[in-house]
Scaffold this motif. Structure first.
Motif, PDB file in Angstrom:
ATOM      1  N   CYS A  48       0.538  45.616  -0.636  1.00 60.65           N
ATOM      2  CA  CYS A  48      -0.617  46.464  -0.351  1.00 60.65           C
ATOM      3  C   CYS A  48      -1.179  47.056  -1.624  1.00 60.65           C
ATOM      4  O   CYS A  48      -2.387  47.087  -1.832  1.00 60.65           O
ATOM      5  N   VAL A  49      -0.289  47.523  -2.522  1.00 62.87           N
ATOM      6  CA  VAL A  49      -0.759  48.082  -3.794  1.00 62.87           C
ATOM      7  C   VAL A  49      -1.443  47.010  -4.622  1.00 62.87           C
ATOM      8  O   VAL A  49      -2.498  47.235  -5.202  1.00 62.87           O
ATOM      9  N   ALA A  50      -0.860  45.821  -4.656  1.00 60.89           N
ATOM     10  CA  ALA A  50      -1.460  44.739  -5.427  1.00 60.89           C
ATOM     11  C   ALA A  50      -2.829  44.388  -4.888  1.00 60.89           C
ATOM     12  O   ALA A  50      -3.771  44.110  -5.634  1.00 60.89           O
ATOM     13  N   MET A  51      -2.976  44.413  -3.561  1.00 64.13           N
ATOM     14  CA  MET A  51      -4.266  44.122  -2.944  1.00 64.13           C
ATOM     15  C   MET A  51      -5.312  45.130  -3.361  1.00 64.13           C
ATOM     16  O   MET A  51      -6.454  44.780  -3.667  1.00 64.13           O
ATOM     17  N   LEU A  52      -4.921  46.393  -3.407  1.00 65.43           N
ATOM     18  CA  LEU A  52      -5.885  47.433  -3.750  1.00 65.43           C
ATOM     19  C   LEU A  52      -6.340  47.295  -5.187  1.00 65.43           C
ATOM     20  O   LEU A  52      -7.512  47.457  -5.497  1.00 65.43           O
ATOM     21  N   PHE A  53      -5.419  46.999  -6.081  1.00 57.84           N
ATOM     22  CA  PHE A  53      -5.794  46.928  -7.487  1.00 57.84           C
ATOM     23  C   PHE A  53      -6.460  45.613  -7.824  1.00 57.84           C
ATOM     24  O   PHE A  53      -7.086  45.505  -8.860  1.00 57.84           O
ATOM     25  N   SER A  54      -6.369  44.657  -6.923  1.00 59.49           N
ATOM     26  CA  SER A  54      -7.041  43.387  -7.172  1.00 59.49           C
ATOM     27  C   SER A  54      -8.429  43.406  -6.571  1.00 59.49           C
ATOM     28  O   SER A  54      -9.250  42.613  -6.929  1.00 59.49           O
ATOM     29  N   GLY A  55      -8.734  43.782  -5.959  1.00 61.15           N
ATOM     30  CA  GLY A  55     -10.065  43.644  -5.379  1.00 61.15           C
ATOM     31  C   GLY A  55     -11.079  44.592  -5.931  1.00 61.15           C
ATOM     32  O   GLY A  55     -11.368  44.378  -7.069  1.00 61.15           O
ATOM     33  N   PRO A 209      -4.134  61.436   7.983  1.00 62.83           N
ATOM     34  CA  PRO A 209      -4.848  60.487   8.847  1.00 62.83           C
ATOM     35  C   PRO A 209      -6.224  60.101   8.344  1.00 62.83           C
ATOM     36  O   PRO A 209      -6.676  58.984   8.592  1.00 62.83           O
ATOM     37  N   ALA A 210      -6.908  61.006   7.641  1.00 67.86           N
ATOM     38  CA  ALA A 210      -8.229  60.651   7.117  1.00 67.86           C
ATOM     39  C   ALA A 210      -8.111  59.562   6.061  1.00 67.86           C
ATOM     40  O   ALA A 210      -8.951  58.657   5.978  1.00 67.86           O
ATOM     41  N   ALA A 211      -7.055  59.621   5.244  1.00 70.12           N
ATOM     42  CA  ALA A 211      -6.826  58.590   4.233  1.00 70.12           C
ATOM     43  C   ALA A 211      -6.441  57.277   4.901  1.00 70.12           C
ATOM     44  O   ALA A 211      -6.892  56.198   4.498  1.00 70.12           O
ATOM     45  N   GLN A 212      -5.615  57.343   5.932  1.00 67.75           N
ATOM     46  CA  GLN A 212      -5.235  56.144   6.665  1.00 67.75           C
ATOM     47  C   GLN A 212      -6.462  55.499   7.314  1.00 67.75           C
ATOM     48  O   GLN A 212      -6.626  54.262   7.274  1.00 67.75           O
ATOM     49  N   TYR A 213      -7.302  56.313   7.894  1.00 66.02           N
ATOM     50  CA  TYR A 213      -8.521  55.811   8.527  1.00 66.02           C
ATOM     51  C   TYR A 213      -9.418  55.119   7.508  1.00 66.02           C
ATOM     52  O   TYR A 213      -9.911  54.007   7.753  1.00 66.02           O
ATOM     53  N   SER A 214      -9.633  55.748   6.370  1.00 66.29           N
ATOM     54  CA  SER A 214     -10.495  55.155   5.345  1.00 66.29           C
ATOM     55  C   SER A 214      -9.935  53.832   4.848  1.00 66.29           C
ATOM     56  O   SER A 214     -10.679  52.864   4.648  1.00 66.29           O
ATOM     57  N   LEU A 215      -8.616  53.776   4.645  1.00 64.01           N
ATOM     58  CA  LEU A 215      -7.992  52.526   4.231  1.00 64.01           C
ATOM     59  C   LEU A 215      -8.172  51.446   5.295  1.00 64.01           C
ATOM     60  O   LEU A 215      -8.383  50.265   4.978  1.00 64.01           O
ATOM     61  N   GLY A 216      -8.100  51.850   6.556  1.00 63.23           N
ATOM     62  CA  GLY A 216      -8.289  50.886   7.635  1.00 63.23           C
ATOM     63  C   GLY A 216      -9.672  50.278   7.618  1.00 63.23           C
ATOM     64  O   GLY A 216      -9.837  49.053   7.700  1.00 63.23           O
ATOM     65  N   VAL A 217     -10.683  51.133   7.507  1.00 61.17           N
ATOM     66  CA  VAL A 217     -12.065  50.656   7.491  1.00 61.17           C
ATOM     67  C   VAL A 217     -12.321  49.796   6.258  1.00 61.17           C
ATOM     68  O   VAL A 217     -12.935  48.721   6.346  1.00 61.17           O
ATOM     69  N   MET A 218     -11.852  50.259   5.108  1.00 63.15           N
ATOM     70  CA  MET A 218     -12.088  49.523   3.863  1.00 63.15           C
ATOM     71  C   MET A 218     -11.359  48.183   3.859  1.00 63.15           C
ATOM     72  O   MET A 218     -11.866  47.185   3.321  1.00 63.15           O
ATOM     73  N   SER A 219     -10.171  48.130   4.459  1.00 66.91           N
ATOM     74  CA  SER A 219      -9.434  46.873   4.558  1.00 66.91           C
ATOM     75  C   SER A 219     -10.173  45.876   5.441  1.00 66.91           C
ATOM     76  O   SER A 219     -10.237  44.684   5.141  1.00 66.91           O
ATOM     77  N   ILE A 220     -10.723  46.348   6.525  1.00 70.17           N
ATOM     78  CA  ILE A 220     -11.449  45.471   7.446  1.00 70.17           C
ATOM     79  C   ILE A 220     -12.749  44.981   6.814  1.00 70.17           C
ATOM     80  O   ILE A 220     -13.111  43.802   6.921  1.00 70.17           O
ATOM     81  N   GLN A 221     -13.448  45.863   6.122  1.00 70.84           N
ATOM     82  CA  GLN A 221     -14.739  45.519   5.549  1.00 70.84           C
ATOM     83  C   GLN A 221     -14.639  44.874   4.171  1.00 70.84           C
ATOM     84  O   GLN A 221     -15.641  44.375   3.654  1.00 70.84           O
ATOM     85  N   GLY A 222     -13.455  44.871   3.587  1.00 68.45           N
ATOM     86  CA  GLY A 222     -13.314  44.331   2.234  1.00 68.45           C
ATOM     87  C   GLY A 222     -14.020  45.190   1.207  1.00 68.45           C
ATOM     88  O   GLY A 222     -14.593  44.686   0.243  1.00 68.45           O
ATOM     89  N   GLY A 224     -13.863  47.603  -1.793  1.00 67.43           N
ATOM     90  CA  GLY A 224     -12.971  48.032  -2.852  1.00 67.43           C
ATOM     91  C   GLY A 224     -11.665  47.272  -2.892  1.00 67.43           C
ATOM     92  O   GLY A 224     -10.766  47.609  -3.665  1.00 67.43           O
ATOM     93  N   MET A 225     -11.554  46.258  -2.089  1.00 61.84           N
ATOM     94  CA  MET A 225     -10.329  45.463  -2.001  1.00 61.84           C
ATOM     95  C   MET A 225     -10.650  44.175  -1.261  1.00 61.84           C
ATOM     96  O   MET A 225     -11.734  44.015  -0.692  1.00 61.84           O
ATOM     97  N   LYS A 226      -9.698  43.253  -1.273  1.00 62.43           N
ATOM     98  CA  LYS A 226      -9.864  42.027  -0.505  1.00 62.43           C
ATOM     99  C   LYS A 226      -9.733  42.337   0.980  1.00 62.43           C
ATOM    100  O   LYS A 226      -8.867  43.095   1.400  1.00 62.43           O
ATOM    101  N   ALA A 227     -10.630  41.769   1.773  1.00 63.34           N
ATOM    102  CA  ALA A 227     -10.602  42.024   3.220  1.00 63.34           C
ATOM    103  C   ALA A 227      -9.267  41.591   3.813  1.00 63.34           C
ATOM    104  O   ALA A 227      -8.756  40.503   3.525  1.00 63.34           O
TER     105      ALA A 227
END
Length: 325
Positions: A48-55, A209-222, A224-227
């Motif tokens: 997960c960390v690698a995904m965030l820093f790669s995208g 939970p607000a951070a978890q929610y934001s990560l969820g949306v950003m992960s789905i939408q790609g 700042g990171m790979k979708a």
């Protein structure tokens, strides 16, 4: 300490909710989320960390600073008085809080500013909130960012007073929100990657939970990171377990739309019923309106089933019991 969400952290009925949710891959083919093996489980945080820093149940003490946002930390056996020279609740702060609760934002602003001038971070947090929401003042994101920054600058991971720690962490989430979208008037450029890094730190360390929610949306939408829709759904479920209304509403939209998960109007309505129960009208009025739209477009049988499902989820994760794990 909370970790990157994995199916094994959820009870069976929640795992079934995740595992029965098909997700579209890049080829728009349906596939199911599979349970990871032991190696995958051990590598998940690293990947997960690698995904965030790669995208917030609202705080038990309704007179305290925690009454205005979601609780996300385990309850402390007892609260120690903060070891600071400035009293945590000064006279100005008490007057400001009373005026704020009464909706007299002009008076609250005056006393919050007085307390802020004395260096009280609770007042700074409230002022950030007021400028962000436009309560008693013209909305000014640059001013909100400045006040939240003053609170976050005093963040101490070893802080013993849970109230002060929660305020600092919440301010850090607000700053990440602004990093994500930028503030043109303040010369702050949007940096979704930086925001994602900060959300990940807050979500994994404190389970906010607000951070978890934001990560969820950003992960789905790609963003700042790979979708990664599967990971996004897990983050959203983690936030929904804490009865974070925006996460519940977003899950409702996903099931109604049917592009990320298989379309299911009953589940969509279930999530919006839960979101409406969790939300504050003044914070998320759109959730109430959208829930009514959903109810008007489903059959009686679908509505009854949605109510039953929502009741089961609410019994397992009640609004009054929401907190971080």
């Amino acid at each position: 300490m909370p970790a990157v969400p994995d199916e094994t952290m959820y009870p069976e009925e929640v795992r079934n909710e995740i595992l029965s949710t098909p997700v579209r891959d890049g080829k728009q083919c349906w596939r199911r989320i599979r349970k990871p093996g032991l190696a995958a489980f051990l590598l998940l945080p690293v990947l997960c960390v690698a995904m965030l820093f790669s995208g917030e149940a609202r705080a038990a003490d309704e007179n305290g600073p925690l009454a205005e946002f979601y609780s996300y930390l385990p309850a402390a056996p007892e609260l120690r008085l903060p070891e600071i020279t400035i009293p945590f609740w000064t006279d100005d702060l008490k007057k400001a809080k009373k005026a704020y609760k009464a909706g007299n934002y002009g008076r609250a602003l005056k006393f919050f500013r007085n307390a802020s001038d004395e260096g009280n971070i609770v007042a700074d947090w409230y002022l950030g909130h007021m400028y962000r929401m436009g309560r008693g003042v013209r909305r000014d994101d640059a001013m909100a960012f400045s006040y939240y920054g003053r609170v976050a600058d005093l963040y101490d991971p070893d802080e013993r007073d849970q109230n002060r720690l929660r305020i600092a962490v919440d301010a850090m989430v607000r700053i990440a929100d602004y990093q994500r979208i930028g503030i043109a008037g303040a010369g702050i450029k949007a940096s979704p990657k930086q925001a994602a890094r900060n959300y990940l730190k807050i979500a994994t360390t404190y389970g906010h939970p607000a951070a978890q929610y934001s990560l969820g949306v950003m992960s789905i939408q790609g963003e700042g990171m790979k979708a990664n829709p599967q990971q996004g759904l897990k983050w959203l479920i983690a936030a929904a377990r804490k009865r974070y209304a925006p996460a519940e509403a977003y899950l409702g939209e996903l099931y109604w739309d049917g592009k990320i998960v298989r379309r299911d109007r009953t589940r969509a309505l279930m999530w919006y019923m839960l979101a409406r129960h969790s939300a504050r009208p003044e914070e998320n009025p759109e959730i109430y309106d959208r829930a009514l739209q959903f109810e008007a477009n489903v059959s009686d049988d679908e509505r009854i089933e949605a109510e039953a499902r929502a009741s089961v989820w609410n019994s397992q994760y009640p609004v009054d019991g929401r907190r971080g794990d």
